[in-house]
Design a protein around this motif. Structure first.
Motif, PDB file in Angstrom:
ATOM      1  N   UNK A  42      19.324 -37.649  22.550  1.00 49.31           N
ATOM      2  CA  UNK A  42      18.760 -36.840  21.330  1.00 49.31           C
ATOM      3  C   UNK A  42      18.770 -37.837  19.988  1.00 49.31           C
ATOM      4  N   UNK A  43      17.805 -37.392  19.297  1.00 44.24           N
ATOM      5  CA  UNK A  43      17.588 -38.378  18.113  1.00 44.24           C
ATOM      6  C   UNK A  43      17.268 -37.399  16.802  1.00 44.24           C
ATOM      7  N   UNK A  44      17.441 -38.425  15.669  1.00 43.11           N
ATOM      8  CA  UNK A  44      17.082 -37.639  14.334  1.00 43.11           C
ATOM      9  C   UNK A  44      16.074 -38.584  13.870  1.00 43.11           C
ATOM     10  N   UNK A  45      15.298 -38.017  12.970  1.00 44.25           N
ATOM     11  CA  UNK A  45      14.094 -39.057  12.405  1.00 44.25           C
ATOM     12  C   UNK A  45      14.458 -39.011  11.001  1.00 44.25           C
ATOM     13  N   UNK A  46      14.834 -39.994  10.272  1.00 48.83           N
ATOM     14  CA  UNK A  46      15.182 -39.891   8.944  1.00 48.83           C
ATOM     15  C   UNK A  46      14.184 -40.671   7.953  1.00 48.83           C
ATOM     16  N   UNK A  47      13.571 -39.561   7.159  1.00 47.70           N
ATOM     17  CA  UNK A  47      12.517 -40.064   6.182  1.00 47.70           C
ATOM     18  C   UNK A  47      11.060 -40.304   6.971  1.00 47.70           C
ATOM     19  N   UNK A  66      13.926 -38.445  25.420  1.00 47.26           N
ATOM     20  CA  UNK A  66      14.738 -38.264  24.333  1.00 47.26           C
ATOM     21  C   UNK A  66      14.247 -37.246  23.533  1.00 47.26           C
ATOM     22  N   UNK A  67      14.990 -36.042  23.118  1.00 47.35           N
ATOM     23  CA  UNK A  67      14.606 -34.987  22.296  1.00 47.35           C
ATOM     24  C   UNK A  67      14.875 -35.382  20.717  1.00 47.35           C
ATOM     25  N   UNK A  68      13.925 -35.030  19.983  1.00 48.39           N
ATOM     26  CA  UNK A  68      14.174 -35.018  18.536  1.00 48.39           C
ATOM     27  C   UNK A  68      14.811 -33.871  18.123  1.00 48.39           C
ATOM     28  N   UNK A  69      16.027 -33.972  17.648  1.00 44.14           N
ATOM     29  CA  UNK A  69      16.880 -32.805  17.170  1.00 44.14           C
ATOM     30  C   UNK A  69      16.593 -32.238  15.655  1.00 44.14           C
ATOM     31  N   UNK A  70      16.254 -33.238  14.775  1.00 45.48           N
ATOM     32  CA  UNK A  70      16.012 -32.846  13.509  1.00 45.48           C
ATOM     33  C   UNK A  70      15.119 -34.051  12.724  1.00 45.48           C
ATOM     34  N   UNK A 137      25.017 -33.376  10.525  1.00 46.08           N
ATOM     35  CA  UNK A 137      23.876 -33.351  11.297  1.00 46.08           C
ATOM     36  C   UNK A 137      24.339 -33.694  12.731  1.00 46.08           C
ATOM     37  N   UNK A 138      24.415 -33.012  13.702  1.00 48.85           N
ATOM     38  CA  UNK A 138      24.774 -33.430  14.948  1.00 48.85           C
ATOM     39  C   UNK A 138      23.999 -33.749  15.989  1.00 48.85           C
ATOM     40  N   UNK A 142      26.910 -38.274  18.150  1.00 46.67           N
ATOM     41  CA  UNK A 142      27.159 -38.747  16.848  1.00 46.67           C
ATOM     42  C   UNK A 142      26.945 -37.913  16.009  1.00 46.67           C
ATOM     43  N   UNK A 143      27.285 -37.892  14.569  1.00 44.17           N
ATOM     44  CA  UNK A 143      27.018 -36.959  13.563  1.00 44.17           C
ATOM     45  C   UNK A 143      26.790 -37.542  12.087  1.00 44.17           C
TER      46      UNK A 143
END
Length: 246
Positions: A42-47, A66-70, A137-138, A142-143
């Motif tokens: 899983x991944x998050x994209x920041x900005x 990989x899935x973008x979570x947020x 944000x999990x 990680x969070x």
């Protein structure tokens, strides 16, 4: 838990949790740092700053499993939210997260950037979730923990993670090496950003790697020593004269 401190300061979980891999993509007319943070699958994209469709297609190509979570924005300026809508068109209904104060501030900030610099960024649309201090944000193992840091904008936030690969904070435009983000734009507040820097110095571990909205990196420890604005903010929090700070 650690960093108990005064009642007005957040308590952060500094126990390492999960490993992360971070990629920085510099994009947009003012060279914004967009961060892709992966943990497990899983991944998050920041900005996501600019050309969201291109960012999303490249992500899928480079990380097919990989899935973008947020999509999480540290603040509501157009150069930090301009790629949200495009990424969501490609990836589907990925949650868009931002603070409550900057969700309200964001439309005017986008308009102001267009008028001031001629930079036209796409409206990201309504946020899926509004973030407040203490939220997390999990993703993967990680969070990211939310710390409110107003000053550059009314609802700026820092995202801190204690991980097996080290402590890291995504600080947006609140902190720059030896200084801080602009406070002369609409919604900026010089006194608030000093307090926010002091708060960061008080609650984030010294070895925290600070990943900034534009340009290079620094650490909390280095800024505690060399950043007079952070030292001033920390002195206010601790009630000490600035010349007694170490």
């Amino acid at each position: 838990m650690s960093n108990a401190g005064p009642a007005s300061l957040p308590m952060l979980d500094t126990v390492p949790s999960g490993a992360i891999h971070i990629e920085c993509i510099i994009n947009g007319p003012v060279e914004t740092n967009t961060y892709i943070v992966c943990s497990k699958d899983e991944a998050v994209v920041i900005d996501p700053a600019w050309e969201g469709e291109k960012l999303a297609r490249e992500f899928v190509q480079n990380h097919p499993s990989v899935k973008v979570k947020a999509l999480v924005c540290t603040h509501g300026h157009g150069d930090h939210v301009g790629g949200v809508a495009g990424m969501r068109r490609v990836l589907g209904d990925v949650p868009f997260l931002i603070s409550k104060d900057d969700a309200a501030f964001m439309p005017g900030a986008i308009k102001g950037m267009r008028q001031m610099w001629g930079i036209d960024t796409e409206d990201p649309g309504e946020p899926t979730r509004l973030l407040s201090e203490g939220d997390a944000v999990e993703f993967g193992g990680a969070h990211l923990q939310v710390v409110e840091t107003p000053g550059h904008t009314p609802g700026g936030i820092v995202l801190f993670a204690a991980t097996e690969t080290g402590n890291v904070a995504f600080v947006g435009d609140t902190l720059f090496p030896g200084g801080h983000g602009r406070v002369d734009l609409e919604g900026g507040d010089g006194a608030q950003i000093i307090r926010s820097l002091g708060k960061m110095a008080a609650v984030l571990p010294a070895d925290t790697l600070c990943l900034i909205g534009h340009g290079g990196t620094t650490t909390i420890g280095e800024e505690r020593k060399s950043n007079m604005f952070m030292r001033r903010g920390l002195a206010q929090i601790e009630g000490k004269p600035l010349d007694k700070m170490r």
